[in-house]
Motif scaffolding. Structure first.
Motif, PDB file in Angstrom:
ATOM      1  N   ILE A 203       0.842  -1.206   0.000  1.00  0.00           N
ATOM      2  CA  ILE A 203       0.000   0.000   0.000  1.00  0.00           C
ATOM      3  C   ILE A 203       0.870   1.246   0.000  1.00  0.00           C
ATOM      4  O   ILE A 203       0.582   2.221  -0.700  1.00  0.00           O
ATOM      5  CB  ILE A 203      -0.957  -0.025   1.207  1.00  0.00           C
ATOM      6  CG1 ILE A 203      -1.923  -1.208   1.088  1.00  0.00           C
ATOM      7  CG2 ILE A 203      -1.729   1.288   1.325  1.00  0.00           C
ATOM      8  CD1 ILE A 203      -2.771  -1.441   2.324  1.00  0.00           C
ATOM      9  N   ALA A 204       1.955   1.229   0.775  1.00  0.00           N
ATOM     10  CA  ALA A 204       2.866   2.371   0.817  1.00  0.00           C
ATOM     11  C   ALA A 204       3.488   2.633  -0.550  1.00  0.00           C
ATOM     12  O   ALA A 204       3.612   3.792  -0.992  1.00  0.00           O
ATOM     13  CB  ALA A 204       3.953   2.126   1.858  1.00  0.00           C
ATOM     14  N   LEU A 205       3.887   1.577  -1.254  1.00  0.00           N
ATOM     15  CA  LEU A 205       4.444   1.756  -2.596  1.00  0.00           C
ATOM     16  C   LEU A 205       3.409   2.315  -3.563  1.00  0.00           C
ATOM     17  O   LEU A 205       3.722   3.192  -4.387  1.00  0.00           O
ATOM     18  CB  LEU A 205       4.983   0.420  -3.114  1.00  0.00           C
ATOM     19  CG  LEU A 205       6.284  -0.080  -2.474  1.00  0.00           C
ATOM     20  CD1 LEU A 205       6.553  -1.519  -2.889  1.00  0.00           C
ATOM     21  CD2 LEU A 205       7.465   0.809  -2.846  1.00  0.00           C
ATOM     22  N   ALA A 206       2.183   1.820  -3.477  1.00  0.00           N
ATOM     23  CA  ALA A 206       1.123   2.347  -4.349  1.00  0.00           C
ATOM     24  C   ALA A 206       0.879   3.824  -4.072  1.00  0.00           C
ATOM     25  O   ALA A 206       0.647   4.613  -4.995  1.00  0.00           O
ATOM     26  CB  ALA A 206      -0.161   1.539  -4.154  1.00  0.00           C
ATOM     27  N   ALA A 207       0.948   4.208  -2.794  1.00  0.00           N
ATOM     28  CA  ALA A 207       0.777   5.621  -2.449  1.00  0.00           C
ATOM     29  C   ALA A 207       1.916   6.459  -3.007  1.00  0.00           C
ATOM     30  O   ALA A 207       1.698   7.559  -3.543  1.00  0.00           O
ATOM     31  CB  ALA A 207       0.696   5.772  -0.927  1.00  0.00           C
ATOM     32  N   ALA A 208       3.141   5.958  -2.898  1.00  0.00           N
ATOM     33  CA  ALA A 208       4.292   6.707  -3.389  1.00  0.00           C
ATOM     34  C   ALA A 208       4.264   6.876  -4.901  1.00  0.00           C
ATOM     35  O   ALA A 208       4.767   7.872  -5.441  1.00  0.00           O
ATOM     36  CB  ALA A 208       5.581   6.001  -2.972  1.00  0.00           C
ATOM     37  N   ALA A 209       3.671   5.918  -5.603  1.00  0.00           N
ATOM     38  CA  ALA A 209       3.603   5.990  -7.060  1.00  0.00           C
ATOM     39  C   ALA A 209       2.610   7.027  -7.549  1.00  0.00           C
ATOM     40  O   ALA A 209       2.630   7.384  -8.741  1.00  0.00           O
ATOM     41  CB  ALA A 209       3.240   4.615  -7.630  1.00  0.00           C
ATOM     42  N   ARG A 210       1.760   7.537  -6.641  1.00  0.00           N
ATOM     43  CA  ARG A 210       0.712   8.459  -7.092  1.00  0.00           C
ATOM     44  C   ARG A 210       0.665   9.770  -6.339  1.00  0.00           C
ATOM     45  O   ARG A 210      -0.011  10.702  -6.775  1.00  0.00           O
ATOM     46  CB  ARG A 210      -0.658   7.793  -6.984  1.00  0.00           C
ATOM     47  CG  ARG A 210      -1.039   7.382  -5.581  1.00  0.00           C
ATOM     48  CD  ARG A 210      -2.479   6.919  -5.460  1.00  0.00           C
ATOM     49  NE  ARG A 210      -3.284   7.889  -4.734  1.00  0.00           N
ATOM     50  CZ  ARG A 210      -4.612   7.927  -4.757  1.00  0.00           C
ATOM     51  NH1 ARG A 210      -5.275   7.062  -5.510  1.00  0.00           N
ATOM     52  NH2 ARG A 210      -5.279   8.808  -4.062  1.00  0.00           N
ATOM     53  N   ASN A 211       1.351   9.877  -5.217  1.00  0.00           N
ATOM     54  CA  ASN A 211       1.211  11.064  -4.370  1.00  0.00           C
ATOM     55  C   ASN A 211       2.587  11.670  -4.102  1.00  0.00           C
ATOM     56  O   ASN A 211       3.424  11.059  -3.447  1.00  0.00           O
ATOM     57  CB  ASN A 211       0.525  10.694  -3.051  1.00  0.00           C
ATOM     58  CG  ASN A 211       0.101  11.921  -2.251  1.00  0.00           C
ATOM     59  OD1 ASN A 211       0.752  12.962  -2.294  1.00  0.00           O
ATOM     60  ND2 ASN A 211      -1.003  11.804  -1.517  1.00  0.00           N
ATOM     61  N   GLU A 212       2.791  12.888  -4.585  1.00  0.00           N
ATOM     62  CA  GLU A 212       4.085  13.545  -4.426  1.00  0.00           C
ATOM     63  C   GLU A 212       4.362  13.960  -2.988  1.00  0.00           C
ATOM     64  O   GLU A 212       5.503  14.341  -2.667  1.00  0.00           O
ATOM     65  CB  GLU A 212       4.171  14.759  -5.348  1.00  0.00           C
ATOM     66  CG  GLU A 212       4.188  14.405  -6.831  1.00  0.00           C
ATOM     67  CD  GLU A 212       4.321  15.619  -7.726  1.00  0.00           C
ATOM     68  OE1 GLU A 212       4.305  16.753  -7.183  1.00  0.00           O
ATOM     69  OE2 GLU A 212       4.449  15.436  -8.944  1.00  0.00           O
ATOM     70  N   ALA A 213       3.361  13.882  -2.129  1.00  0.00           N
ATOM     71  CA  ALA A 213       3.584  14.203  -0.723  1.00  0.00           C
ATOM     72  C   ALA A 213       4.319  13.083   0.010  1.00  0.00           C
ATOM     73  O   ALA A 213       4.758  13.265   1.143  1.00  0.00           O
ATOM     74  CB  ALA A 213       2.260  14.501  -0.020  1.00  0.00           C
ATOM     75  N   VAL A 214       4.444  11.905  -0.626  1.00  0.00           N
ATOM     76  CA  VAL A 214       5.266  10.832  -0.061  1.00  0.00           C
ATOM     77  C   VAL A 214       6.718  11.163  -0.384  1.00  0.00           C
ATOM     78  O   VAL A 214       7.117  11.189  -1.550  1.00  0.00           O
ATOM     79  CB  VAL A 214       4.876   9.457  -0.646  1.00  0.00           C
ATOM     80  CG1 VAL A 214       5.794   8.379  -0.077  1.00  0.00           C
ATOM     81  CG2 VAL A 214       3.419   9.136  -0.336  1.00  0.00           C
ATOM     82  N   ARG A 215       7.529  11.410   0.634  1.00  0.00           N
ATOM     83  CA  ARG A 215       8.902  11.860   0.441  1.00  0.00           C
ATOM     84  C   ARG A 215       9.930  10.740   0.606  1.00  0.00           C
ATOM     85  O   ARG A 215      11.128  10.982   0.469  1.00  0.00           O
ATOM     86  CB  ARG A 215       9.190  13.016   1.401  1.00  0.00           C
ATOM     87  CG  ARG A 215       8.362  14.251   1.120  1.00  0.00           C
ATOM     88  CD  ARG A 215       8.668  14.823  -0.279  1.00  0.00           C
ATOM     89  NE  ARG A 215       7.755  15.871  -0.670  1.00  0.00           N
ATOM     90  CZ  ARG A 215       7.890  17.148  -0.329  1.00  0.00           C
ATOM     91  NH1 ARG A 215       8.880  17.507   0.463  1.00  0.00           N
ATOM     92  NH2 ARG A 215       7.024  18.042  -0.751  1.00  0.00           N
ATOM     93  N   GLY A 216       9.461   9.557   0.919  1.00  0.00           N
ATOM     94  CA  GLY A 216      10.334   8.404   1.051  1.00  0.00           C
ATOM     95  C   GLY A 216       9.501   7.222   1.495  1.00  0.00           C
ATOM     96  O   GLY A 216       8.395   7.400   2.027  1.00  0.00           O
ATOM     97  N   VAL A 217      10.002   6.023   1.241  1.00  0.00           N
ATOM     98  CA  VAL A 217       9.277   4.809   1.605  1.00  0.00           C
ATOM     99  C   VAL A 217      10.216   3.880   2.361  1.00  0.00           C
ATOM    100  O   VAL A 217      11.345   3.627   1.913  1.00  0.00           O
ATOM    101  CB  VAL A 217       8.729   4.076   0.364  1.00  0.00           C
ATOM    102  CG1 VAL A 217       7.982   2.810   0.772  1.00  0.00           C
ATOM    103  CG2 VAL A 217       7.822   4.989  -0.452  1.00  0.00           C
ATOM    104  N   VAL A 218       9.743   3.373   3.488  1.00  0.00           N
ATOM    105  CA  VAL A 218      10.447   2.338   4.232  1.00  0.00           C
ATOM    106  C   VAL A 218       9.531   1.129   4.296  1.00  0.00           C
ATOM    107  O   VAL A 218       8.368   1.244   4.712  1.00  0.00           O
ATOM    108  CB  VAL A 218      10.820   2.803   5.654  1.00  0.00           C
ATOM    109  CG1 VAL A 218      11.520   1.674   6.412  1.00  0.00           C
ATOM    110  CG2 VAL A 218      11.714   4.037   5.599  1.00  0.00           C
ATOM    111  N   LEU A 219      10.033  -0.008   3.868  1.00  0.00           N
ATOM    112  CA  LEU A 219       9.254  -1.247   3.851  1.00  0.00           C
ATOM    113  C   LEU A 219       9.834  -2.211   4.874  1.00  0.00           C
ATOM    114  O   LEU A 219      11.050  -2.304   5.027  1.00  0.00           O
ATOM    115  CB  LEU A 219       9.305  -1.892   2.473  1.00  0.00           C
ATOM    116  CG  LEU A 219       8.972  -1.001   1.270  1.00  0.00           C
ATOM    117  CD1 LEU A 219       9.261  -1.739  -0.023  1.00  0.00           C
ATOM    118  CD2 LEU A 219       7.523  -0.549   1.334  1.00  0.00           C
ATOM    119  N   PHE A 220       8.958  -2.953   5.538  1.00  0.00           N
ATOM    120  CA  PHE A 220       9.436  -4.002   6.433  1.00  0.00           C
ATOM    121  C   PHE A 220       8.772  -5.323   6.072  1.00  0.00           C
ATOM    122  O   PHE A 220       7.557  -5.467   6.157  1.00  0.00           O
ATOM    123  CB  PHE A 220       9.153  -3.673   7.894  1.00  0.00           C
ATOM    124  CG  PHE A 220       9.683  -4.724   8.843  1.00  0.00           C
ATOM    125  CD1 PHE A 220      11.041  -4.815   9.109  1.00  0.00           C
ATOM    126  CD2 PHE A 220       8.835  -5.652   9.424  1.00  0.00           C
ATOM    127  CE1 PHE A 220      11.541  -5.804   9.943  1.00  0.00           C
ATOM    128  CE2 PHE A 220       9.320  -6.638  10.263  1.00  0.00           C
ATOM    129  CZ  PHE A 220      10.679  -6.714  10.527  1.00  0.00           C
TER     130      PHE A 220
END
Length: 260
Positions: free
Chosen positions: A105-122
């Protein structure tokens, strides 16, 4: 020590999402996995406090259809992404941390929303076998049938058998049944992640991506971390943790690197 502030965000899909926010500074938003709420997850709140003490604003919400954010099914990936959009409007641009299926879900958000400034996955449960679409169909069938126990059992069918046994025997089983329809969004996010080659699917992501696993993660999760890192130009690293959970201090230290 900062106080926790509880707020309510309304999404464009009409959902009302309850969140906890603590601290002041650059923002970090956590997206929980299937089966967790703010009330049942001790790891994320502990991580929020470490981040707040380090001068960050840290946020976690009850995802759509869970805990204090009740919603009627079907609960889709679009509704989850709308919730993240609403939370980012509240908090400002943020690093988004996705745990397990919450990572998709975090990756999908980052692919569409420029307000995501970085992604950390666990420990993202991605194996690239092409079976996620069929898995999503199985979840949807059980959601439409209204069989909460069947949803949870099907969702956990490929996990170590003792995980389901422990879940059924534990005090949180009733909570799992309540939120079971929301697992559809997790399954849809995982299916999205298999819908095209990773380099194509994740090409819109132009922010740092850090994919983490603990040493005792299942082997395919280590492979997933490296695949995501390769596709995004990010990094794959090991972190202290066990049993599909992280050490709060270790996680906070990794996140702080991306917010400096």
């Amino acid at each position: 020590m900062s106080d926790v502030i509880t707020g309510l965000a309304e999404t464009v899909e009409g959902d009302h999402v309850v969140y906890d926010r603590i601290g002041q500074g650059p923002s970090v938003l956590f997206v929980q996995p299937a089966g967790q709420t703010r009330a049942t997850d001790p790891i994320t709140p502990a991580t929020l406090r470490v981040l707040a003490d380090a001068g960050r604003t840290a946020v976690v919400h009850d995802r759509v259809g869970r805990g204090d954010s009740p919603a009627a099914p079907p609960i889709t990936l679009a509704r989850e992404l709308a919730a993240i959009d609403a939370l980012l409007r509240e908090s400002g641009p943020a690093i988004v941390v996705g745990w397990s299926s919450g990572g998709a879900i975090a990756l999908a958000a980052a692919a569409r929303n420029e307000a995501v400034r970085g992604v950390v996955l666990f420990e993202l449960p991605f194996d690239g076998t092409g079976e996620a679409a069929g898995f999503l169909d199985g979840i949807r069938q059980r959601v439409r049938a209204g069989d909460a126990a069947a949803i949870v059992e099907y969702y956990m069918k490929d996990m170590p058998p003792q995980w389901l046994e422990q879940a059924k025997a534990g005090p949180g089983w009733a909570s799992l049944l309540d939120m079971a329809p929301s697992f559809e969004a997790d399954a849809e996010a995982l299916a999205w992640l298999e819908s095209a080659p990773l380099t194509q699917l994740l090409a819109p992501i132009r922010v740092p991506v850090l994919a983490l696993t603990a040493d005792d993660a299942q082997p395919f999760m280590h492979d997933a971390a490296h695949a995501i890192a390769s596709a995004t130009g990010g990094a794959a690293e090991r972190i202290a943790g066990r049993h599909h959970g992280w050490d709060p201090d270790a996680m906070a230290a990794r996140i702080l690197r991306l917010t400096e």
